[in-house]
Design an enzyme around this catalytic site. Sequence first.
Site, mmCIF file in Angstrom:
data_model
loop_
_atom_site.group_PDB
_atom_site.id
_atom_site.type_symbol
_atom_site.label_atom_id
_atom_site.label_comp_id
_atom_site.label_asym_id
_atom_site.label_seq_id
_atom_site.Cartn_x
_atom_site.Cartn_y
_atom_site.Cartn_z
ATOM 1 N N ARG A 195 0.840 -1.207 0.000
ATOM 2 C CA ARG A 195 0.000 0.000 0.000
ATOM 3 C C ARG A 195 0.871 1.252 0.000
ATOM 4 N NH1 ARG A 195 -5.173 -1.642 3.581
ATOM 5 N NH2 ARG A 195 -6.444 -0.589 2.037
ATOM 6 N N ASP A 208 -4.987 -0.858 -5.635
ATOM 7 C CA ASP A 208 -5.272 -1.279 -4.264
ATOM 8 C C ASP A 208 -6.684 -1.861 -4.135
ATOM 9 O OD1 ASP A 208 -5.670 -1.518 -1.558
ATOM 10 O OD2 ASP A 208 -4.943 0.483 -1.052
ATOM 11 N N SER A 236 -8.561 -1.394 -0.737
ATOM 12 C CA SER A 236 -9.304 -0.144 -0.599
ATOM 13 C C SER A 236 -10.559 -0.141 -1.464
ATOM 14 C CB SER A 236 -8.426 1.051 -0.986
ATOM 15 O OG SER A 236 -7.438 1.238 -0.001
HETATM 16 P P1 NAD Z 1 -8.046 -2.861 8.047
HETATM 17 O O1 NAD Z 1 -9.119 -3.391 7.150
HETATM 18 O O2 NAD Z 1 -6.869 -3.717 8.315
HETATM 19 O O3 NAD Z 1 -8.708 -2.456 9.471
HETATM 20 C C1 NAD Z 1 -9.870 -1.683 9.552
HETATM 21 C C2 NAD Z 1 -9.737 -0.743 10.718
HETATM 22 O O4 NAD Z 1 -9.845 -1.459 11.957
HETATM 23 C C3 NAD Z 1 -8.402 -0.009 10.784
HETATM 24 O O5 NAD Z 1 -8.657 1.384 10.711
HETATM 25 C C4 NAD Z 1 -7.832 -0.408 12.127
HETATM 26 O O6 NAD Z 1 -7.110 0.636 12.744
HETATM 27 C C5 NAD Z 1 -9.073 -0.760 12.895
HETATM 28 N N1 NAD Z 1 -8.858 -1.573 14.112
HETATM 29 C C6 NAD Z 1 -8.003 -2.599 14.310
HETATM 30 N N2 NAD Z 1 -8.095 -3.060 15.563
HETATM 31 C C7 NAD Z 1 -9.052 -2.317 16.188
HETATM 32 C C8 NAD Z 1 -9.594 -2.302 17.507
HETATM 33 N N3 NAD Z 1 -9.175 -3.156 18.447
HETATM 34 N N4 NAD Z 1 -10.541 -1.391 17.792
HETATM 35 C C9 NAD Z 1 -10.966 -0.496 16.852
HETATM 36 N N5 NAD Z 1 -10.486 -0.465 15.602
HETATM 37 C C10 NAD Z 1 -9.539 -1.356 15.270
HETATM 38 O O7 NAD Z 1 -7.497 -1.481 7.548
HETATM 39 P P2 NAD Z 1 -7.710 -0.712 6.170
HETATM 40 O O8 NAD Z 1 -9.013 -0.027 6.205
HETATM 41 O O9 NAD Z 1 -7.451 -1.627 5.035
HETATM 42 O O10 NAD Z 1 -6.536 0.344 6.210
HETATM 43 C C11 NAD Z 1 -6.146 0.990 7.369
HETATM 44 C C12 NAD Z 1 -5.171 2.093 7.026
HETATM 45 O O11 NAD Z 1 -4.137 1.648 6.118
HETATM 46 C C13 NAD Z 1 -5.779 3.248 6.262
HETATM 47 O O12 NAD Z 1 -6.611 4.054 6.940
HETATM 48 C C14 NAD Z 1 -4.466 3.908 5.838
HETATM 49 O O13 NAD Z 1 -3.851 4.570 6.864
HETATM 50 C C15 NAD Z 1 -3.658 2.739 5.408
HETATM 51 N N6 NAD Z 1 -3.844 2.653 3.954
HETATM 52 C C16 NAD Z 1 -2.837 3.115 3.156
HETATM 53 C C17 NAD Z 1 -3.033 3.086 1.777
HETATM 54 C C18 NAD Z 1 -1.983 3.588 0.840
HETATM 55 O O14 NAD Z 1 -1.061 4.221 1.233
HETATM 56 N N7 NAD Z 1 -2.093 3.272 -0.434
HETATM 57 C C19 NAD Z 1 -4.181 2.606 1.217
HETATM 58 C C20 NAD Z 1 -5.167 2.151 2.073
HETATM 59 C C21 NAD Z 1 -4.978 2.158 3.430
#
Ligand code: NAD
Length: 377
Positions: free
Chosen positions: A122, A130, A133
């Site tokens: 990512r 991605d 996402s």
């Molecule tokens: P994910 O599907 O792995 O997790 C979903 C959410 O659950 C996350 O926000 C995580 O912090 C939260 N979570 C985990 N444990 C928890 C708990 N105990 N209580 C409450 N919440 C909890 O994550 P995702 O949505 O795929 O991505 C998370 C982050 O990754 C994004 O917000 C971003 O910062 C990063 N990201 C980067 C890129 C990029 O740079 N291209 C793209 C997408 C996401």
Amino acid sequence: MPICVGIPKEITEGERRVAIVPAVAEKYTKKGYKVILQKDAGAQSFFNDGDYDDISYVDSAREVFEQADVILKVQPPTVEEIDLMREGSIVIGIMQPHRYPERVAKMRDRKISSIAMELVPRISRAQSMDVLSSQASVAGYKAVLMGADLCSQFFPMLTTAAGTIRPARVLIIGAGVSGLQAIATARRLGAIVEAYDVRAVTKEQVQSLGAKFLQLDVNAESSGGYARELTEAEKHKERDMLADHVAHANVVISTAAIPGRKAPRLIDRNMVERMHPGAVIVDLAAESGGNCEVTEPGKTITHHGVIVHGPVNVPSMLSVHASEMYARNLMNLLELMVVDGELKPDWEDEILAGSSLTRDGQILHEPTRTLVEGGQS
Ligand code: NAD
């Protein structure tokens, strides 16, 4: 010889997406690719054969696998499908290697170059590829619609001749990609929204969407912007903080996940039992163990009058747009492997190196190799 891209019909039960949509097929053909589609492959997403211009159709997956240089899939190929592929073919899809290690082993043995879209790093250069996402935002949106549908109350505040209706209270747990989309969707429907995440950086994102952020003095941001697993003490603190908010919510959408691990358990049985009868939980983490203790994957159950929904493969429910986004993600990745109209992948490239699962008879993704081959070298 033009590069031949082949798309078989998805055969996994419940999968309605397709790895190519007409608008993306047109882009491939304009760039000089040959595209072969198994007849009816897009039908479950309402893309009929006649909608794809200038491509070739074949009757069977066998013909796709015989002719294609690159096979585009949504779900990982089955062992039977892999058996039909030419040695050295490239296959790209959402491979879920932890769930289907036998398929990975088969791809290794058949010397297939397989790429797992969910392993694309990512980094900013790979944003257009991605799938985590693109598909998570579909899931977040749809989860709220499912919650609204199961809920016996309006989401918006209504002032009517028959009295004023209070808006629904929606709690979103986990404010990653799907959680933020869920917040935006619930807000558009007029609900009062609260949200919580263990990563402190999400506070501003939540607030900018018009939701209240629930604060806990824990910041569990780890590498790559993901969450780490909480300590036992932090988990207690978190459940204590969430309990009252869960109890007062009309709809809870839980999206919390930790990459490569079972979903964190955030809503226990007692918390469900404190909710109002008729309240709804939509557990988007159902497939990876569930955020809620009573969730049953693929089912809608009622526990103490609370409706607990554990949907699986949610992106497939919105197959048209999920396929459109997925097909674009795939094309962007494939383009990375093409130089002057020829397939010349630079396997050292960070994106391809990170997402390659098998190649030349080897499993390249370390955790999968350990899972499939154990201690063998
Ligand atoms: P994910 O599907 O792995 O997790 C979903 C959410 O659950 C996350 O926000 C995580 O912090 C939260 N979570 C985990 N444990 C928890 C708990 N105990 N209580 C409450 N919440 C909890 O994550 P995702 O949505 O795929 O991505 C998370 C982050 O990754 C994004 O917000 C971003 O910062 C990063 N990201 C980067 C890129 C990029 O740079 N291209 C793209 C997408 C996401």
